[in-house]
Design a protein around this motif. Structure first.
Motif, PDB file in Angstrom:
ATOM      1  N   ASN A 292       0.861  -1.230   0.098  1.00  0.00           N
ATOM      2  CA  ASN A 292      -0.159  -0.091   0.099  1.00  0.00           C
ATOM      3  C   ASN A 292       0.819   1.161  -0.028  1.00  0.00           C
ATOM      4  N   LEU A 293       1.698   1.269   0.687  1.00  0.00           N
ATOM      5  CA  LEU A 293       2.570   2.436   0.969  1.00  0.00           C
ATOM      6  C   LEU A 293       3.513   2.624  -0.233  1.00  0.00           C
ATOM      7  N   LEU A 294       3.933   1.690  -0.992  1.00  0.00           N
ATOM      8  CA  LEU A 294       4.614   1.803  -2.237  1.00  0.00           C
ATOM      9  C   LEU A 294       3.894   2.208  -3.190  1.00  0.00           C
ATOM     10  N   SER A 295       2.761   1.697  -3.419  1.00  0.00           N
ATOM     11  CA  SER A 295       1.801   2.044  -4.394  1.00  0.00           C
ATOM     12  C   SER A 295       1.294   3.424  -4.137  1.00  0.00           C
ATOM     13  N   ASN A 296       1.123   4.075  -3.068  1.00  0.00           N
ATOM     14  CA  ASN A 296       0.847   5.271  -2.978  1.00  0.00           C
ATOM     15  C   ASN A 296       2.104   6.272  -3.297  1.00  0.00           C
TER      16      ASN A 296
ATOM     17  N   ILE B 269      10.346   0.191   9.079  1.00  0.00           N
ATOM     18  CA  ILE B 269      10.295   0.126   7.598  1.00  0.00           C
ATOM     19  C   ILE B 269       9.860   1.877   7.194  1.00  0.00           C
ATOM     20  N   GLN B 270      10.683   2.140   6.148  1.00  0.00           N
ATOM     21  CA  GLN B 270      10.443   3.500   5.675  1.00  0.00           C
ATOM     22  C   GLN B 270      10.271   3.278   4.107  1.00  0.00           C
ATOM     23  N   VAL B 271       9.035   4.073   3.583  1.00  0.00           N
ATOM     24  CA  VAL B 271       9.017   4.477   2.169  1.00  0.00           C
ATOM     25  C   VAL B 271       8.908   5.827   2.003  1.00  0.00           C
ATOM     26  N   ILE B 272       9.870   6.196   1.123  1.00  0.00           N
ATOM     27  CA  ILE B 272      10.137   7.808   0.901  1.00  0.00           C
ATOM     28  C   ILE B 272       9.977   7.948  -0.334  1.00  0.00           C
ATOM     29  N   ASP B 273       9.014   8.873  -0.817  1.00  0.00           N
ATOM     30  CA  ASP B 273       8.672   9.229  -2.151  1.00  0.00           C
ATOM     31  C   ASP B 273       9.253  10.679  -2.417  1.00  0.00           C
ATOM     32  N   SER B 274       8.788  11.307  -3.649  1.00  0.00           N
ATOM     33  CA  SER B 274       9.564  12.664  -4.023  1.00  0.00           C
ATOM     34  C   SER B 274       8.296  13.316  -4.545  1.00  0.00           C
TER      35      SER B 274
ATOM     36  N   GLY C 233       2.408  -1.867  16.867  1.00  0.00           N
ATOM     37  CA  GLY C 233       3.468  -0.862  16.278  1.00  0.00           C
ATOM     38  C   GLY C 233       2.905   0.698  16.025  1.00  0.00           C
ATOM     39  N   THR C 234       3.630   1.054  15.316  1.00  0.00           N
ATOM     40  CA  THR C 234       3.190   2.568  15.117  1.00  0.00           C
ATOM     41  C   THR C 234       3.550   2.991  13.655  1.00  0.00           C
ATOM     42  N   ILE C 235       2.773   3.904  12.982  1.00  0.00           N
ATOM     43  CA  ILE C 235       2.878   4.326  11.608  1.00  0.00           C
ATOM     44  C   ILE C 235       2.732   5.904  11.562  1.00  0.00           C
ATOM     45  N   SER C 236       3.806   6.533  10.965  1.00  0.00           N
ATOM     46  CA  SER C 236       3.730   8.114  10.925  1.00  0.00           C
ATOM     47  C   SER C 236       4.029   8.583   9.748  1.00  0.00           C
ATOM     48  N   VAL C 237       4.140   9.834   9.533  1.00  0.00           N
ATOM     49  CA  VAL C 237       4.379  10.370   8.096  1.00  0.00           C
ATOM     50  C   VAL C 237       5.113  11.580   8.771  1.00  0.00           C
ATOM     51  N   ASP C 238       6.135  11.881   7.679  1.00  0.00           N
ATOM     52  CA  ASP C 238       6.726  13.375   8.071  1.00  0.00           C
ATOM     53  C   ASP C 238       7.231  13.729   6.580  1.00  0.00           C
ATOM     54  N   ASN C 239       7.661  15.026   6.776  1.00  0.00           N
ATOM     55  CA  ASN C 239       8.084  15.618   5.241  1.00  0.00           C
ATOM     56  C   ASN C 239       9.423  15.024   4.957  1.00  0.00           C
ATOM     57  N   ASN C 240       9.716  14.988   3.618  1.00  0.00           N
ATOM     58  CA  ASN C 240      10.870  14.691   3.082  1.00  0.00           C
ATOM     59  C   ASN C 240      11.631  16.030   2.170  1.00  0.00           C
ATOM     60  N   TYR C 241      12.162  16.817   3.091  1.00  0.00           N
ATOM     61  CA  TYR C 241      12.737  17.922   2.303  1.00  0.00           C
ATOM     62  C   TYR C 241      13.752  17.697   1.504  1.00  0.00           C
ATOM     63  N   PRO C 242      13.746  18.490   0.347  1.00  0.00           N
ATOM     64  CA  PRO C 242      12.820  19.583   0.066  1.00  0.00           C
ATOM     65  C   PRO C 242      11.698  19.280  -0.680  1.00  0.00           C
TER      66      PRO C 242
ATOM     67  N   GLY D 263       8.482  15.857  -1.057  1.00  0.00           N
ATOM     68  CA  GLY D 263       8.118  14.264  -0.843  1.00  0.00           C
ATOM     69  C   GLY D 263       7.739  14.225   0.717  1.00  0.00           C
ATOM     70  N   SER D 264       7.567  12.832   0.843  1.00  0.00           N
ATOM     71  CA  SER D 264       7.072  12.399   2.063  1.00  0.00           C
ATOM     72  C   SER D 264       7.889  11.060   2.793  1.00  0.00           C
ATOM     73  N   ILE D 265       7.960  10.913   4.082  1.00  0.00           N
ATOM     74  CA  ILE D 265       8.416   9.896   4.182  1.00  0.00           C
ATOM     75  C   ILE D 265       7.654   9.034   5.448  1.00  0.00           C
ATOM     76  N   PHE D 266       7.115   7.891   5.055  1.00  0.00           N
ATOM     77  CA  PHE D 266       6.230   7.175   5.883  1.00  0.00           C
ATOM     78  C   PHE D 266       6.900   6.080   6.673  1.00  0.00           C
ATOM     79  N   THR D 267       6.807   6.107   7.996  1.00  0.00           N
ATOM     80  CA  THR D 267       7.663   5.331   8.690  1.00  0.00           C
ATOM     81  C   THR D 267       6.882   4.307   9.459  1.00  0.00           C
ATOM     82  N   VAL D 268       7.104   2.959   9.425  1.00  0.00           N
ATOM     83  CA  VAL D 268       6.440   1.858  10.312  1.00  0.00           C
ATOM     84  C   VAL D 268       7.383   1.287  11.401  1.00  0.00           C
ATOM     85  N   THR D 269       6.967   1.083  12.579  1.00  0.00           N
ATOM     86  CA  THR D 269       8.078   0.672  13.365  1.00  0.00           C
ATOM     87  C   THR D 269       7.244  -0.576  14.290  1.00  0.00           C
ATOM     88  N   ILE D 270       7.727  -1.827  14.476  1.00  0.00           N
ATOM     89  CA  ILE D 270       6.942  -2.815  15.271  1.00  0.00           C
ATOM     90  C   ILE D 270       7.944  -3.284  16.104  1.00  0.00           C
TER      91      ILE D 270
END
Length: 355
Positions: A259-263, A288-293, A337-346, A348-355
């Motif tokens: 799901n995260l990679l598809s998004n 696990i982190q999925v980082i987009d642009s 676990g937890t899932i969160s999202v942060d901005n990937n400066y300059p 994109g976004s960084i989705f982070t999953v920790t278990i």
């Protein structure tokens, strides 16, 4: 609401209950009494009244503190509370409302005012009960439809498999592949909805098994590489050393990562880069982190993007259901676990999953 509404009176003075009982005698309510905050909490654990009359000045657990506890409990927070108080200062009345009280009445209690305020709160409670009943009907109907979609989708996928083995023209084959791919996406969506429904009904059972996250990451990257290439993007994998295993529900965790990679691919522009990063931090089983642009996500949207049916920012030409991230949050939290999202400066976004 029952034909005879129930009223719980919470007061440390039995005489005050007698007064309330006399004033409400002709209304036909079922009245019960609790002489302390602790007794009230015990009664609430056994029975939900339609309305609570709560005295403010009580020893040990006072009315303000008790009101806070009741409104903080997801099972009780919908019950209207009328504070009964001898306090008249505006600051004291504001404290009652800030604690979560729905209304208040001053002592000495006037019978006409009391009956009017109780009827008002009971109307609100009835509206709440009717709304909840409608929402339950909606959820039951939705779950039934979702469950019944599995059979026709299975038939479509089976037919596509047969047609793929046939002699077809290139255009025909492409159309069959499109139907197969979109049908698989519908199956994934239906499965997500079923898992969400199971979580809401406390029926989700995770099937834990040992998983090598290097192998899972490689398998997912292999599946998504053609999709990334087709979208003119670069998929980069940063995986841990092979050999280590962790206990997770491999099917559900894989679907979260998919799901995260598809998004990430969906919302990144052509020429962008997608990073799948998996590691074993000392304090957690896996990160696990999925980082987009893509265009990034505003701080306001970051607070609610994992809510069901919230699509965040609408993007023209991109299918958005608001279910993918809701599923991810439910699935990861079910693992503890937890899932969160942060901005990937300059960008994109960084989705982070920790278990």
């Amino acid at each position: 609401m029952a034909s005879s509404p129930s009223v719980l009176v919470i007061d440390d003075e039995p005489d005050n209950f007698d007064v309330i009982e006399i004033l409400l005698f002709r209304e036909g309510y079922h009245l019960s009494f609790a002489g302390s905050g602790a007794e009230a909490l015990e009664r609430l654990s056994l029975h939900f009244p339609d309305i609570i009359l709560l005295d403010v000045m009580m020893p040990e657990l006072d009315g303000i503190q008790l009101c806070h506890q009741i409104k903080a409990n997801s099972l009780w927070c919908h019950i209207p509370i009328i504070m009964v108080t001898a306090l008249t200062a505006k600051e004291d009345l504001a404290l009652c409302l800030d604690a979560g009280a729905d209304d208040f009445i001053s002592k000495p209690v006037n019978g006409i005012e009391l009956r009017a305020r109780v009827r008002s709160m009971l109307r609100i409670k009835q509206q709440y009960d009717e709304l909840q009943a409608l929402l339950q009907v909606r959820d039951d109907l939705s779950n039934m439809i979702i469950h019944d979609l599995n059979n026709p989708l299975a038939g479509i996928l089976f037919s596509c498999e047969l047609l793929r083995r046939s002699e077809l023209q290139p255009k025909q084959r492409q159309k069959i592949e499109d139907i197969f791919r979109l049908s698989q996406r519908m199956v994934s969506l239906v499965d997500s909805l079923l898992i969400i429904a199971k979580v809401q009904a406390d029926q989700l059972v995770l099937n834990y098994d040992p998983v090598d996250m290097y192998e899972m990451g490689q398998a997912i990257a292999t599946d998504f590489e053609p999709v990334a290439v087709h979208s003119q993007m670069k998929l980069v994998c940063e995986l841990p050393e092979p050999g280590k295993q962790i206990e997770v529900d491999s099917v559900i965790l894989r679907r979260v990562m998919e799901n995260l990679l598809s998004n990430a691919i969906k919302f990144s522009p052509p020429g962008g880069q997608i990073i799948l990063r998996i590691s074993y931090p000392p304090e957690k089983a896996v990160k696990i982190q999925v980082i987009d642009s893509g265009s990034g996500i505003s701080e306001e949207l970051q607070q609610r993007i994992f809510e069901k049916y919230d699509v965040g920012t609408f993007h023209k030409g991109i299918a958005q259901t608001g279910l993918g991230l809701a599923f991810c949050k439910i699935a990861i939290e079910a693992h503890g676990g937890t899932i969160s999202v942060d901005n990937n400066y300059p960008q994109g976004s960084i989705f982070t999953v920790t278990i």
